[in-house]
Design a protein around this motif. Structure first.
Motif, PDB file in Angstrom:
ATOM      1  N   ASP A   1       0.927  -1.115  -0.092  1.00 30.86           N
ATOM      2  CA  ASP A   1       0.037   0.124  -0.107  1.00 30.86           C
ATOM      3  C   ASP A   1       0.958   1.385  -0.153  1.00 30.86           C
ATOM      4  O   ASP A   1       0.472   2.216  -0.570  1.00 30.86           O
ATOM      5  N   TYR A   2       1.983   1.152   0.536  1.00 31.74           N
ATOM      6  CA  TYR A   2       3.072   2.243   0.840  1.00 31.74           C
ATOM      7  C   TYR A   2       3.394   2.655  -0.712  1.00 31.74           C
ATOM      8  O   TYR A   2       3.355   3.623  -1.246  1.00 31.74           O
ATOM      9  N   LEU A   3       3.701   1.693  -1.342  1.00 28.62           N
ATOM     10  CA  LEU A   3       4.450   1.706  -2.676  1.00 28.62           C
ATOM     11  C   LEU A   3       3.346   2.155  -3.533  1.00 28.62           C
ATOM     12  O   LEU A   3       3.527   3.024  -4.643  1.00 28.62           O
TER      13      LEU A   3
ATOM     14  N   GLN B   1       2.893   5.686  -6.352  1.00 30.57           N
ATOM     15  CA  GLN B   1       2.730   5.349  -7.501  1.00 30.57           C
ATOM     16  C   GLN B   1       1.341   6.171  -7.953  1.00 30.57           C
ATOM     17  O   GLN B   1       1.423   6.768  -9.030  1.00 30.57           O
ATOM     18  N   ALA B   2       0.523   6.011  -7.124  1.00 29.75           N
ATOM     19  CA  ALA B   2      -0.913   6.853  -7.328  1.00 29.75           C
ATOM     20  C   ALA B   2      -0.511   8.182  -7.390  1.00 29.75           C
ATOM     21  O   ALA B   2      -1.005   8.953  -8.272  1.00 29.75           O
TER      22      ALA B   2
ATOM     23  N   ASN C   1       1.375  13.616 -12.534  1.00 33.41           N
ATOM     24  CA  ASN C   1       1.786  13.620 -13.896  1.00 33.41           C
ATOM     25  C   ASN C   1       0.407  14.013 -14.873  1.00 33.41           C
ATOM     26  O   ASN C   1       0.591  14.570 -15.844  1.00 33.41           O
ATOM     27  N   LEU C   2      -0.663  13.296 -14.460  1.00 27.98           N
ATOM     28  CA  LEU C   2      -1.766  13.802 -15.220  1.00 27.98           C
ATOM     29  C   LEU C   2      -2.197  15.111 -15.287  1.00 27.98           C
ATOM     30  O   LEU C   2      -2.524  15.826 -16.132  1.00 27.98           O
TER      31      LEU C   2
ATOM     32  N   LYS D   1       4.369   6.012 -14.684  1.00 27.96           N
ATOM     33  CA  LYS D   1       4.478   5.143 -13.471  1.00 27.96           C
ATOM     34  C   LYS D   1       5.910   5.224 -12.596  1.00 27.96           C
ATOM     35  O   LYS D   1       5.850   4.454 -11.741  1.00 27.96           O
ATOM     36  N   GLY D   2       6.611   6.260 -12.909  1.00 29.82           N
ATOM     37  CA  GLY D   2       7.839   6.400 -12.231  1.00 29.82           C
ATOM     38  C   GLY D   2       8.815   5.441 -12.522  1.00 29.82           C
ATOM     39  O   GLY D   2       8.669   4.490 -13.341  1.00 29.82           O
TER      40      GLY D   2
END
Ligand code: DGT
Ligand code: MG
Ligand code: MG
Ligand code: MG
Ligand code: MG
Length: 268
Positions: A142-144, A148-149, A155-156, A208-209
């Motif tokens: 969940d942290y990762l 990413q979210a 970015n959007l 996505k990084g």
């Protein structure tokens, strides 16, 4: 050696041993990169030189320090996950955090020219660091996923914002007003209907990084060998080596984790 009368001052040091069984995450973030990115003429919204340098510096952290199984980066931040069973530096939070942050910072400067070429580094950049412990695989994922979210949301927004400015002729204030209160679907729609940009086709690195992990890769080299009384011959040698590999893929869903089962240790 006899102890001096000053020895007692050691007792003032805090015990900052990280709780056993927990994943130790060190996240670092560039200090005032709003200004740093302006002064070093970063491309908007994404500068591939900067992202490349961040990843190169993170790889140096993974190669030089022990027990980091996965790292995730986007924008001016990188998170490093130490395996939950690590005993490196006796799990002392300050040691882990400062080693990560200083190895990263010095690498960022060391490799600057490889990525930025003629653009000079105008002043020494710095990064803050923090330590967070996650007691379960679920919490760690969940942290990762959260990071990413965050990458996706920013970015959007940034892609739409700078498209409105750079291709749509809006001022930054007008673009900000235009996007105020919009949802993801609205931004996708602006990009698509007004600029013919399908956000899905944007660069995975930006959406996505960067995820860095250790993977076994086959390396083939050729060697010249010469035995007595024989002609020199060339043989190929294949060795398996562990290398840091870079991925710009989804790490929120199960697929990535199913494909790389060694990253997480079992919950006990
Ligand atoms: P902080 O972390 O509180 O010291 O302050 P900042 O300014 O570093 O803020 P932060 O970390 O929330 O935001 C990152 C800043 O870095 C943000 O202003 C955008 C900038 N930045 C990061 N990557 C890029 C890039 O690829 N291109 C451009 N133009 N700017 C970037
Ligand atoms: Mg910040
Ligand atoms: Mg920052
Ligand atoms: Mg940041
Ligand atoms: Mg020393």
């Amino acid at each position: 050696m006899a102890k001096s009368k000053f020895e007692y001052v050691r007792n003032f040091e805090l015990d900052d041993t990280c709780l056993r069984n927990c994943y130790i995450v060190v996240r670092l973030d560039g200090r005032n990169f709003h200004k740093f990115s302006e002064q070093h003429n970063f491309m908007k919204p994404n500068d591939n030189r900067a992202l490349g340098l961040m990843s190169r510096s993170a790889r140096s952290v993974m190669e030089e320090l022990e027990d980091i199984t996965i790292a995730y980066g986007q924008s001016d931040e990188f998170s490093f996950v130490f395996k939950r069973s690590t005993t490196w530096f006796k799990r002392r939070a300050s040691k882990l955090m400062t080693h990560v942050t200083s190895q990263f910072s010095s690498s960022f400067v060391y490799y600057w020219k490889e990525y930025f070429g003629e653009q000079p580094l105008l002043y020494p950049p710095s990064f803050d660091g923090r330590v967070v412990l996650y007691p379960s695989n679920h919490n760690l994922r969940d942290y990762l996923s959260w990071r990413q979210a965050d990458c996706h949301i920013n970015n959007l927004y940034n892609t739409t914002f700078w498209t409105l400015v750079q291709n749509g002729g809006l001022t930054t204030t007008q673009a900000e007003e235009r996007l105020s209160g919009t949802q993801a679907a609205d931004k996708n729609e602006i990009l698509f209907s007004e600029f013919n940009i399908n956000y899905n086709n944007e660069s995975p690195l930006h959406k996505k990084g960067t995820t860095l992990i250790w993977e076994k890769v086959n390396e083939t080299t050729t060697k010249q060998i010469k035995r007595p009384d024989e002609e020199e011959t060339e043989i190929t040698v294949t060795r398996t080596r562990k290398k840091v590999t870079s991925h710009s893929c989804d790490i929120i869903g199960d697929q990535f984790w199913d494909e790389h089962p060694d990253i997480l240790e079992n919950d006990q």
